[in-house]
Scaffold this motif. Structure first.
Motif, PDB file in Angstrom:
ATOM      1  N   HIS A   1       0.831  -1.201   0.000  1.00 33.93           N
ATOM      2  CA  HIS A   1       0.000   0.000   0.000  1.00 33.93           C
ATOM      3  C   HIS A   1       0.870   1.257   0.000  1.00 33.93           C
ATOM      4  O   HIS A   1       0.543   2.246  -0.682  1.00 33.93           O
TER       5      HIS A   1
ATOM      6  N   LEU B   1       0.822   4.064  -2.958  1.00 31.87           N
ATOM      7  CA  LEU B   1       0.491   5.463  -2.669  1.00 31.87           C
ATOM      8  C   LEU B   1       1.569   6.399  -3.207  1.00 31.87           C
ATOM      9  O   LEU B   1       1.264   7.454  -3.785  1.00 31.87           O
TER      10      LEU B   1
ATOM     11  N   THR C   1      -1.969   9.832  -4.984  1.00 30.20           N
ATOM     12  CA  THR C   1      -3.167  10.166  -4.210  1.00 30.20           C
ATOM     13  C   THR C   1      -3.757   8.893  -3.615  1.00 30.20           C
ATOM     14  O   THR C   1      -3.572   7.796  -4.145  1.00 30.20           O
ATOM     15  N   PHE C   2      -4.506   9.077  -2.508  1.00 33.38           N
ATOM     16  CA  PHE C   2      -5.145   7.926  -1.872  1.00 33.38           C
ATOM     17  C   PHE C   2      -6.186   7.300  -2.794  1.00 33.38           C
ATOM     18  O   PHE C   2      -6.321   6.081  -2.842  1.00 33.38           O
TER      19      PHE C   2
ATOM     20  N   ALA D   1      -5.899   3.504  -3.943  1.00 31.70           N
ATOM     21  CA  ALA D   1      -6.942   2.570  -3.506  1.00 31.70           C
ATOM     22  C   ALA D   1      -7.463   1.760  -4.686  1.00 31.70           C
ATOM     23  O   ALA D   1      -7.689   0.545  -4.570  1.00 31.70           O
TER      24      ALA D   1
ATOM     25  N   GLN E   1     -10.970   3.694  -0.262  1.00 32.72           N
ATOM     26  CA  GLN E   1     -10.043   4.739   0.182  1.00 32.72           C
ATOM     27  C   GLN E   1      -9.932   4.785   1.713  1.00 32.72           C
ATOM     28  O   GLN E   1      -8.809   4.907   2.232  1.00 32.72           O
TER      29      GLN E   1
ATOM     30  N   LEU F   1      -7.567   1.979   2.759  1.00 34.36           N
ATOM     31  CA  LEU F   1      -6.172   2.284   2.456  1.00 34.36           C
ATOM     32  C   LEU F   1      -5.624   3.317   3.430  1.00 34.36           C
ATOM     33  O   LEU F   1      -4.474   3.202   3.889  1.00 34.36           O
ATOM     34  N   THR F   2      -6.447   4.312   3.765  1.00 34.24           N
ATOM     35  CA  THR F   2      -6.012   5.334   4.728  1.00 34.24           C
ATOM     36  C   THR F   2      -5.676   4.696   6.068  1.00 34.24           C
ATOM     37  O   THR F   2      -4.654   5.015   6.694  1.00 34.24           O
TER      38      THR F   2
ATOM     39  N   ARG G   1       0.678  15.301   4.036  1.00 36.18           N
ATOM     40  CA  ARG G   1      -0.573  15.363   3.305  1.00 36.18           C
ATOM     41  C   ARG G   1      -0.835  16.789   2.829  1.00 36.18           C
ATOM     42  O   ARG G   1      -0.579  17.757   3.553  1.00 36.18           O
TER      43      ARG G   1
END
Length: 296
Positions: free
Chosen positions: A8, A12, A17-18, A22, A29, A32-33, A50
């Motif tokens: 992951h 990323l 971007t997430f 994802a 999303q 994944l976060t 971020r």
């Protein structure tokens, strides 16, 4: 840390971007976060900065990314090798050779490998040292066979030396320089042909030919295709710079002969097998390397 979270992280970084990452790893999303946050909790430090337009790695994140790619690559190699053991197959091997090394080693090595391991898939590339070591560093090749003086100092490698080979000057029997000892001045004025030489080798030849300050010796013909150069020397009055062993067939048939040059000391080139120090070689790569060492 588990492999999925490392995957992951890499996704990323590469996607930026997430949302895109994802989609790539087939996760929502929010999932994944959470995975990235768990990874940061395990590291004890933030791995990403971020922003509204995406994410960027922190210095700690960069270190973790480099290790993650190595770990994931080794895990992939392990899975592949276990499958090969289960299937009693040898898999595949990818290696590169410099033009001189290709002319000397490639044919006998391929014959032995096809005889002893006919199921092995072999991909062999003959190219310049610069291109080969770039591919090795990008892990597109398992190993490279080339002259040691062409090997970059910036890449961490393991090196296995082969026997050094003499290198000399060769012409067709009807060449005007053939038949009597030749002076260094005559060689400096001759139409030289060879593979593209690195700057270190070029300077060595300037020294061997005793060039004066400001005087240069540039090959009139350069090509990565050594067999084309050998054919050219057999039909034209060029002087070919080459290892003796690369011209075994032409010397035995009399198509080419070695020039006798006054005051030119014998030059030997050290060829070696190089592979990345942090990479575990597959069984197929190990057997291929052993074949090079056997035919040397």
């Amino acid at each position: 840390m588990n492999l999925k979270r490392l995957e992951h992280l890499v996704a990323l970084v590469e996607e930026g971007t997430f949302a895109a990452a994802a989609r790539r790893v087939n996760r929502t999303q929010p999932a994944l976060t959470r995975s990235i946050q768990t990874l940061e909790d395990e590291a004890g430090l933030p791995l990403f900065d971020r922003a509204a337009r995406g994410v960027t790695l922190t210095s700690t994140g960069q270190m973790v990314l480099e290790r993650a790619r190595r770990i994931l690559f080794e895990a992939s190699c392990l899975e592949r090798d276990l499958q090969l053991v289960q299937q009693n197959e040898m898999g595949s091997v990818r290696f590169g050779l410099g033009p001189f090394a290709g002319a000397m080693f490639l044919s006998p090595v391929l014959r032995v490998m096809q005889r002893d391991w006919p199921k092995l898939r072999v991909s062999a590339e003959v190219n310049s040292g610069e291109a080969l070591f770039a591919a090795l560093q990008a892990e597109q090749l398992d190993f490279v066979v080339a002259a040691e003086r062409t090997m970059p100092l910036t890449v961490e490698m393991e090196v296995r030396s082969l026997k050094p080979d003499p290198i000399a000057l060769f012409v067709r029997p009807t060449h005007p320089l053939c038949g009597s000892p030749v002076s260094l001045a005559q060689i400096r004025d001759a139409r030289l042909a060879t593979v593209p030489l690195p700057s270190t080798a070029h300077e060595l030849w300037r020294t061997l030919l005793r060039c004066r300050p400001g005087e240069d010796v540039l090959p009139r013909v350069e090509s990565n295709d050594f067999r084309v150069l050998a054919e050219l020397a057999s039909h034209d009055d060029v002087v070919l710079i080459a290892p003796n062993r690369a011209l075994t067939r032409e010397l035995e048939s009399g198509e080419l002969v070695q020039l006798r040059v006054d005051d030119l000391r014998e030059l030997r080139v050290q060829y070696s097998i190089a592979y990345l120090a942090h990479r575990t070689l597959s069984p197929a790569a190990e057997r291929a390397i052993a074949t090079f060492e056997t035919v040397d």
